[in-house]
Design a protein around this motif. Structure first.
Motif, short mmCIF file in Angstrom:
data_model
loop_
_atom_site.label_atom_id
_atom_site.label_comp_id
_atom_site.label_asym_id
_atom_site.label_seq_id
_atom_site.Cartn_x
_atom_site.Cartn_y
_atom_site.Cartn_z
N GLN A 204 0.84 -1.21 0.00
CA GLN A 204 0.00 0.00 0.00
C GLN A 204 0.87 1.26 0.00
O GLN A 204 0.54 2.26 -0.64
CB GLN A 204 -0.92 0.00 1.23
CG GLN A 204 -2.00 -1.05 1.12
CD GLN A 204 -2.73 -1.29 2.44
OE1 GLN A 204 -2.28 -0.89 3.52
NE2 GLN A 204 -3.85 -1.98 2.35
N PHE A 205 2.01 1.18 0.71
CA PHE A 205 2.93 2.32 0.79
C PHE A 205 3.50 2.62 -0.59
O PHE A 205 3.55 3.78 -1.02
CB PHE A 205 4.05 1.97 1.79
CG PHE A 205 5.01 3.10 2.04
CD1 PHE A 205 4.59 4.27 2.66
CD2 PHE A 205 6.34 3.01 1.64
CE1 PHE A 205 5.48 5.32 2.89
CE2 PHE A 205 7.23 4.03 1.87
CZ PHE A 205 6.80 5.20 2.50
N ASP A 207 2.13 1.97 -3.40
CA ASP A 207 1.07 2.51 -4.27
C ASP A 207 0.76 3.97 -3.97
O ASP A 207 0.13 4.65 -4.78
CB ASP A 207 -0.23 1.71 -4.07
CG ASP A 207 -0.12 0.34 -4.70
OD1 ASP A 207 0.85 0.12 -5.44
OD2 ASP A 207 -0.99 -0.52 -4.41
N SER A 208 1.15 4.42 -2.76
CA SER A 208 0.78 5.80 -2.37
C SER A 208 1.81 6.80 -2.88
O SER A 208 2.90 6.42 -3.33
CB SER A 208 0.68 5.89 -0.84
OG SER A 208 1.97 5.89 -0.32
N ASP A 209 1.48 8.09 -2.77
CA ASP A 209 2.42 9.13 -3.22
C ASP A 209 3.44 9.46 -2.14
O ASP A 209 4.48 10.07 -2.41
CB ASP A 209 1.66 10.42 -3.56
CG ASP A 209 0.65 10.15 -4.65
OD1 ASP A 209 0.90 9.23 -5.45
OD2 ASP A 209 -0.41 10.81 -4.67
N SER A 210 3.12 9.05 -0.92
CA SER A 210 3.99 9.43 0.21
C SER A 210 5.26 8.56 0.27
O SER A 210 5.25 7.41 -0.15
CB SER A 210 3.20 9.28 1.50
OG SER A 210 4.06 9.32 2.58
N TYR A 215 4.20 7.47 7.62
CA TYR A 215 3.02 6.98 6.91
C TYR A 215 3.06 5.44 6.81
O TYR A 215 2.05 4.76 7.00
CB TYR A 215 2.94 7.61 5.52
CG TYR A 215 1.70 7.18 4.77
CD1 TYR A 215 0.43 7.43 5.27
CD2 TYR A 215 1.81 6.48 3.56
CE1 TYR A 215 -0.70 7.00 4.60
CE2 TYR A 215 0.67 6.05 2.88
CZ TYR A 215 -0.59 6.30 3.42
OH TYR A 215 -1.72 5.87 2.76
N LEU A 219 0.41 2.74 8.21
CA LEU A 219 -0.19 1.64 7.44
C LEU A 219 -0.02 0.30 8.14
O LEU A 219 -0.94 -0.54 8.17
CB LEU A 219 0.45 1.56 6.04
CG LEU A 219 0.00 2.63 5.04
CD1 LEU A 219 0.83 2.54 3.76
CD2 LEU A 219 -1.47 2.48 4.72
N GLN A 341 -7.78 -3.18 -2.55
CA GLN A 341 -7.08 -2.15 -3.34
C GLN A 341 -6.22 -2.79 -4.45
O GLN A 341 -5.02 -2.50 -4.55
CB GLN A 341 -6.21 -1.28 -2.43
CG GLN A 341 -7.03 -0.45 -1.47
CD GLN A 341 -6.19 0.17 -0.37
OE1 GLN A 341 -4.98 -0.01 -0.31
NE2 GLN A 341 -6.85 0.90 0.50
#
Ligand SMILES: CCCCCCCCCCCCCCCC(=O)SCCNC(=O)CCNC(=O)[C@H](O)C(C)(C)COP(=O)(O)OP(=O)(O)OC[C@H]1O[C@@H](n2cnc3c(N)ncnc32)[C@H](O)[C@@H]1OP(=O)(O)O
Length: 692
Positions: A204-205, A207-210, A215, A219, A341
């Protein structure tokens, strides 16, 4: 009692009013309850009267032969006088009949009929698990007679007044006590679960922009909390007390709607012995009705066999019943493991896998329905592999030394949970709700479903099966698998890819079990009649014709050692089955002073009748395919070439491969087809064999 009287006396005008309003509300909410109310009260009075008489019989001398309903003490006295008179008369009549018979025997040759021995169903496969097949069973086990478990008999030496009065209470009190350890806390601490949480968080990390560490930690925490919630929603809280209490209630309720629940004591003996082996027993029933798991647990509990944890679809997690089922052994699984997701749900898979792993390690037995739901057609469904893959994996990674797999088949004279006609006509399944469940239970309690039959097949060792598959390459494609015990890298636990070998193995085991269950399902009178009416006499037949057809069918089934769940003269069997199926499925017509039985072969009724017939359709599937293949061959020369016929049959089997399992995965389909043709030639003389 005093308290109860006090309550009624102290009722004020308000209370009476409140009670009336409550009744009014009930009437508004469940009008059906009241419209049929009187009928049900009548039925209830009948049941109570029967119970009173039953109790009277228990107190009275054991051989008094009284079996009619009684009301008061004076009636009882009169009844016993009448009984005595009847007895004297019947003794005299008996004497006369015996004298006449003796004379007949002297004069004529007696007509001796051999009673055929009932086949012992469910022995494990001699190709795959020969050692298991030779264990746990003996000649005595095989020859025991079937038993109705609703007729509870007190042990000879424990038959005092109190025990007789509270016999069911006594039975559940005396049961063997088992510990049912809770494993949820251990699961949460498990490394593999933690790794799955981290892996999911990492995906998930990415896939994220951060790209902040904080963050990522968030998660991980979020997924950790999700894992905890999933686990607490899933876990079972199996309780010994709840099991005993429910068992007592079931002893009271089951006779209201089932005439008998028939099991083979030899099969139960095998399970008892297997239970002493300290290996987990994995019960794998075919799923027909919600009664399946209730009765399996009921039988196991009352025979001092450890009750299993049962994988239940989370659609059953409804108010009250969800908690009740959880306390009785259910652990709730998602019926479909959907992606989260866009990724495989690694956390859910890891929770399920680790939970099952710890349960098996803690000594729990397990049960799940390979078909993933109740059959809607009466034919066994193709298996689902998720849960079984976990069990196989738990063995392969060395968590458990071995497990004993127990295929179970269940059959009913009459289908208990409605008829699935709505769904078969394409409408969506109605989701389970509290009110739906209550209405369902009420309806069931007020109906008659006749007899239920459960066959526990012989338990066989998973270790032995895997070893056979490993060494002899007895997989359907002839491929030799190379499965070794190694750390978990596949199945439901935290993986993306399941290895091909593992897949083949799990699929073969699943199909083998479904095949075994289908073979050991006993044929009920309703199955046999529905089959004859739909396949042979769609336009109707006289009772005489049906009797002849039923006799032939019974002979055919006996020949192949299929167990028949009924006995007696075919004419009685047919009449009984017609009553069980009811006028909505079979019509009784009178034509030229002859009674004709005709199936209602129009939609939607025919769907339900087909459900009953399908138990036998599975059995005759291959024979029918041979018949169709013969029709398709060119017969102008008057001959049929054997190999052409075999090829045709194999082609058709390919078309129907998702509809029927024609053979076990350890058999070659071609050989089975040839065997079937030979059998038809020999028994039905469909061809004259000519060799050139
Ligand atoms: C005193 C008396 C008391 C009485 C009172 C007792 C009452 C006591 C309890 C009540 C109890 C109620 C019981 C209700 C009865 C039901 O509710 S029946 C319905 C619920 N039960 C089941 O469905 C069990 C069988 N189903 C399964 O095993 C399904 O696979 C699952 C686990 C539900 C998942 O289904 P799915 O999402 O459709 O996924 P599926 O394609 O099967 O594959 C899932 C994973 O399995 C693995 N897998 C799939 N194929 C293979 C293969 N060939 N080889 C290896 N692995 C494989 C893979 O990891 C796969 O994941 P992916 O690689 O695809 O991501």
């Amino acid at each position: 009692m005093v308290n109860l009287c006090g309550i009624f006396i102290s009722w004020t005008m308000e209370s009476v009013l409140e009670f009336t309003i409550f009744l009014g509300f009930l009437y508004w909410a469940f009008p059906g309850l009241f419209s049929e109310g009187f009928l049900r009260v009548n039925k209830m009075v009948d049941v109570v009267t029967a119970r009173v008489f039953d109790t009277y019989n228990r107190y009275s001398p054991l051989n008094n032969n009284q079996n009619e309903s009684l009301a008061s003490l004076s009636t009882l006295k009169r009844f016993s006088k009448d009984q005595r008179l009847k007895k004297i008369l019947s003794r005299e009549a008996d004497q006369k009949a015996r004298d006449a018979q003796l004379f007949d025997i002297k004069e004529n040759h007696p007509d001796v009929q051999l009673t055929r021995k009932r086949p012992f169903m469910g022995l494990s496969c001699q190709n795959c698990v020969l050692t298991s097949r030779e264990s746990l069973v003996s000649r005595t086990t095989e020859s025991l007679a079937l038993r109705n478990i609703l007729d509870y008999q007190l042990p000879q030496n424990k038959n005092g007044l109190l025990q007789r009065t509270l016999s069911h209470f006594y039975q559940v009190y005396e049961l063997k006590k088992y510990d049912f350890p809770q494993v949820a806390d251990l699961v949460l601490k498990d490394d593999r679960l933690k790794k799955a949480v981290e892996k999911m968080a990492l995906q998930q990390f990415k896939d994220s922009d951060s790209n902040e560490e904080k963050y990522y930690q968030e998660l991980v925490d979020r997924n950790g909390k999700r894992a905890r919630k999933l686990l607490y929603d899933m876990r079972s809280t199996l309780s010994d007390f709840l099991l005993r209490f429910t068992s007592w209630v079931l002893y009271k309720l089951l006779p209201c709607f089932l005439t008998s629940v028939v099991v083979h004591p030899g099969q139960v003996e095998m399970l008892k012995k297997a239970g002493n082996s300290n290996l987990p027993l994995i019960f794998l029933p075919l799923h027909r009705s919600h009664l399946d798991y209730i009765l399996i647990s009921f039988i196991l509990l009352n025979n001092d066999i450890r009750s299993p944890l049962v994988a239940a679809g989370d659609n059953l997690r409804i108010p009250f019943f969800g908690s009740l089922l959880r306390g009785l052994g259910a652990f709730f699984i998602k019926r479909r493991v959907d992606p989260v997701q866009g990724h495989k749900d690694l956390v859910y898979k890891a929770v399920l896998h680790t939970y099952m792993n710890y349960c098996l390690r803690a000594g729990h037995n397990m049960e799940f329905f390979l078909e993933g739901g109740r059959t809607r057609t009466g034919k066994p469904c193709m298996p689902k592999y998720g849960i079984l893959s976990v069990i196989v994996e738990t063995f392969l990674d060395g968590t458990i030394e071995d497990a004993l797999l127990v295929p179970v088949s269940v059959n009913y004279e009459k289908l208990v949970d409605g008829n699935f006609v709505r769904e078969q006509l394409g409408q969506p399944k109605e989701m389970e709700t509290f009110t739906g469940a209550m209405k369902g239970i009420w309806h069931v309690l007020n109906s008659n479903y006749g007899m239920m039959r459960i066959d526990f097949n012989q338990p066989f060792s998973l270790r032995e099966l895997v070893k056979t598959f490993n060494t002899s390459g007895k997989l359907p494609n002839g491929k030799k698998p190379t499965l070794t015990s190694k750390a978990s890298t596949n199945s439901l636990y935290g993986t993306d890819v399941v290895s091909e070998d593992h897949k083949q193995l799990v699929e073969s085991i699943s199909k083998h079990i479904i095949y075994d269950c289908a073979q050991s399902t006993s044929v009920m009178s309703t199955n046999a009649l529905a089959f004859l009416l739909l396949t042979k006499y769609r336009e109707g037949a006289s009772i005489k014709e049906l009797v002849k057809a039923m006799d032939d069918l019974r002979n055919d089934l006996n020949y192949v050692r299929r167990d028949i769940g009924f006995s007696g003269d075919s004419i009685d069997v047919i009449n009984y089955a017609v009553d069980m199926l009811g006028p909505a499925l079979v019509q009784r017509l009178k034509v030229n002073n002859e009674v004709l039985l005709k199936p209602i072969a129009t939609l939607p009724n025919v769907i339900e009748l087909t459900y009953y017939s399908n138990t036998l359709v599975t059995h005759f599937a291959l024979d029918s395919i041979v018949a169709v293949a013969i029709e398709a061959l060119d017969k102008t020369s008057g001959n049929v070439v054997h190999q052409d016929l075999v090829d045709n049959v194999l082609e058709l089997c390919d078309v129907f491969q998702y509809e029927f399992l024609f053979c076990k995965p350890c058999q070659s389909l071609e050989e089975v087809v040839m065997g079937c043709i030979d059998d038809l030639v020999y028994r039905k003389q469909i061809f004259l064999v000519v060799s050139y």
